[in-house]
Design an enzyme around this catalytic site. Structure first.
Site, PDB file in Angstrom:
ATOM      1  N   ARG A   1       7.552 -17.961 -12.731  1.00 21.96           N
ATOM      2  CA  ARG A   1       8.392 -18.437 -13.832  1.00 21.96           C
ATOM      3  C   ARG A   1       9.385 -17.384 -14.331  1.00 21.96           C
ATOM      4  NH1 ARG A   1       3.076 -20.553 -16.874  1.00 21.96           N
ATOM      5  NH2 ARG A   1       2.166 -19.067 -15.399  1.00 21.96           N
TER       6      ARG A   1
ATOM      7  N   ASN B   1      -6.773 -20.140 -25.014  1.00 22.66           N
ATOM      8  CA  ASN B   1      -7.433 -18.986 -24.409  1.00 22.66           C
ATOM      9  C   ASN B   1      -6.420 -17.859 -24.280  1.00 22.66           C
ATOM     10  OD1 ASN B   1      -8.813 -17.214 -22.685  1.00 22.66           O
ATOM     11  ND2 ASN B   1      -8.121 -18.354 -20.869  1.00 22.66           N
TER      12      ASN B   1
ATOM     13  N   LYS C   1      29.703  16.807 -17.355  1.00 24.66           N
ATOM     14  CA  LYS C   1      28.732  16.521 -16.282  1.00 24.66           C
ATOM     15  C   LYS C   1      28.259  17.843 -15.714  1.00 24.66           C
ATOM     16  CE  LYS C   1      28.778  16.521 -12.077  1.00 24.66           C
ATOM     17  NZ  LYS C   1      29.194  16.542 -10.687  1.00 24.66           N
TER      18      LYS C   1
END
Ligand code: UD1
Ligand code: MG
Length: 467
Positions: free
Chosen positions: A19, A175, A357
């Site tokens: 699902r 449950n 960087k």
């Protein structure tokens, strides 16, 4: 919370999770910054030692194992997924001899609190029941197994959605998929499970009626607050779990002395640490293994990932920081991008539209506006002017730029790597620097300006209306 030596835990995580509509196994999807699998394993480890925690894996078993390998738990293989009962049966060799209690829960329930499992264990231990399970009542029970009780209210069985009668479908007690079994009784009767149901699966839930039919009492703890029992079967439920986990984390940070503006908008991963008196602005995101010191300010809409910020660091709004280390008093942003692998020493100042960087910047160095420093090592007290950039890539390889202490890199300089600019030197604005610059030098790498006297008048003759 304590570790129980007589408790064995089995986490069922072998299913695909159809699902979810995903190529990735369900338990590898994340909520609150960790995979569902990791949430389950961490919960289990708050109650039992790693050698008594087992995960049943099957679908993408190798990836699931790797995801939690560092926790030192054990694994059971369920090659073919024939249901939750079959999943436990696959572990008979490892589990049946362990005695004590067998606590089973599913890898798709990331919100269960250790304290809830602790009370399940205690309740089970202090009773003579063969099994104790957790139930709750839901407004919308669709999809869950329903708890069937006799008119006197005693537990009888669990019926799955697919097998339930119209009357049973109306039952709102469900449950939760969390059970504590007396191990010896569980293994005595487990072979009575059959795949006699619409799904053709061996349902673990049938153990409840099997035990009851054989005269062994089963009891249920019914939780009033069902929020933590959410089982994730689709991405709507995944998003709901994420929201709950985020809210829990933010609440904990607030209790720990962090100020959070508009806390409902902030995203903080579970493992992130934040020091006291730090202020987090709206829509900020703190992700991965991020550690933030005390008295910092994280601006609105900033994203900090896998980074370490010492005390007194200020991150302006809309700033992105990845795998970087920022020492005390660093100031970065607004609108800066510290992409990866940066180390900024104390009091470094990074302003707007600066990208870094793999840059190491010494104490007090400043890059205030519109610069790019890539693969660069810059000393202390150096000023990087607006628009200055390192040309670190020649189309094939990356090269390094080194700048010493107290240097001045003029605006719009182009530093072509590999390059060394020594301490106390100057680079004139607009220069293209291709050769090393020695200490104390002024480097000029631009064409000289020429002023042509009277040229504007000549131009005016060909223009219709001179300016
Ligand atoms: C299950 C319960 C249902 C309960 C609900 C709570 C059963 C038959 N039903 O339904 O009563 O209300 O959970 O969330 O137990 N798994 C395996 N191997 C398998 C099948 C499943 O390891 O062969 C694992 C899955 O990976 C998953 C868990 O067991 O983590 C539960 O499976 P799932 O298919 O989600 O069961 P539900 O339909 O939710
Ligand atoms: Mg489920």
């Amino acid at each position: 919370m304590s570790i129980h030596n007589d408790v064995t835990i089995a986490i069922l995580a072998a299913g695909l999770g159809t699902r979810m509509k995903s190529r990735r196994a369900k338990v590898l999807h994340s909520a609150g910054g960790r995979t569902l699998m990791e949430h389950s394993v961490r919960t289990a480890l708050s109650l039992a030692a790693p050698e008594r925690v087992f995960a049943v894996v099957g679908h993408q078993a190798e990836n699931v194992r790797q995801n939690v390998a560092s926790y030192g738990i054990r694994f059971i293989n369920q090659e073919e997924q024939k249901g939750t009962g079959h999943a436990i049966l696959c572990g008979r060799n490892e589990l049946a001899s362990l005695g004590g209690m067998l606590l089973v829960f599913y890898g798709d329930c990331p919100l269960i609190l250790p304290s809830t499992l602790e009370s399940l264990i205690e309740r089970h231990r202090s009773s003579s029941a063969a099994a104790t399970m957790i139930t709750t009542r839901l407004e919308e029970p669709t999809g869950y197994g329903r708890v069937v009780r006799n008119p006197a209210g005693a537990l009888q069985s669990i019926v799955e959605q697919k097998a339930a009668s119209p009357d049973q479908l109306k039952v709102r007690e469900i449950n939760a998929g969390i059970y504590c079994f007396r191990s010896e009784l569980f293994w005595r009767y487990v072979d009575l499970l059959t795949a006699n149901n619409p799904a053709g699966e061996y349902y673990l839930t049938d153990m409840i009626s099997i035990l009851i039919e054989h005269g062994h009492p089963v009891q249920a703890i019914t939780l009033d607050d069902s929020a933590e029992l959410l089982g994730i079967n689709n991405r709507i439920e995944l998003a709901a779990a994420d929201r709950v986990l985020r809210a829990r984390k933010v609440r904990q940070l607030l209790l720990d002395g962090v100020t959070i503006e508009k806390p409902e908008t902030v995203t903080v991963d579970d493992q992130v640490l934040v020091g006291m008196d730090t202020v987090i602005g709206p829509f900020a995101q703190l992700r991965g293994n991020t550690v933030i010191g005390e008295n910092c300010r994280i601006g609105a809409c900033s994203i900090i990932e896998d980074s370490e910020l010492a005390d007194e660091v200020e991150i302006g709004p809309f700033t992105i920081v990845g795998t970087s280390k920022l020492e005390r008093g660093v100031h970065a942003g607004p609108y800066a991008r510290l992409r990866m692998g940066n180390h900024l020493a104390e009091d470094v100042h990074i302003g707007n539209f600066v990208e870094l960087k793999k840059a190491t910047l010494g104490a007090g160095t400043k890059a205030g506006h519109l610069a790019y420093l890539g693969d660069a090592i810059v000393g202390e007290g150096t000023n990087i002017g607006a628009g200055a950039i390192t040309c670190n890539f020649d189309g094939v390889s990356k090269h390094q730029t080194k700048v010493g202490n107290h240097a001045f890199i003029g605006s719009n300089s182009t530093l072509v790597a590999p390059l060394e600019i020594a301490s106390n030197s100057y680079v004139a604005a607009g220069s293209v620097i291709t050769h090393n610059v020695p200490e104390q030098a002024l480097a000029l790498g631009r064409s000289r300006q020429v002023n042509k006297e009277g040229y504007a008048k000549k131009l005016a003759r060909v223009k219709k209306s001179p300016a």
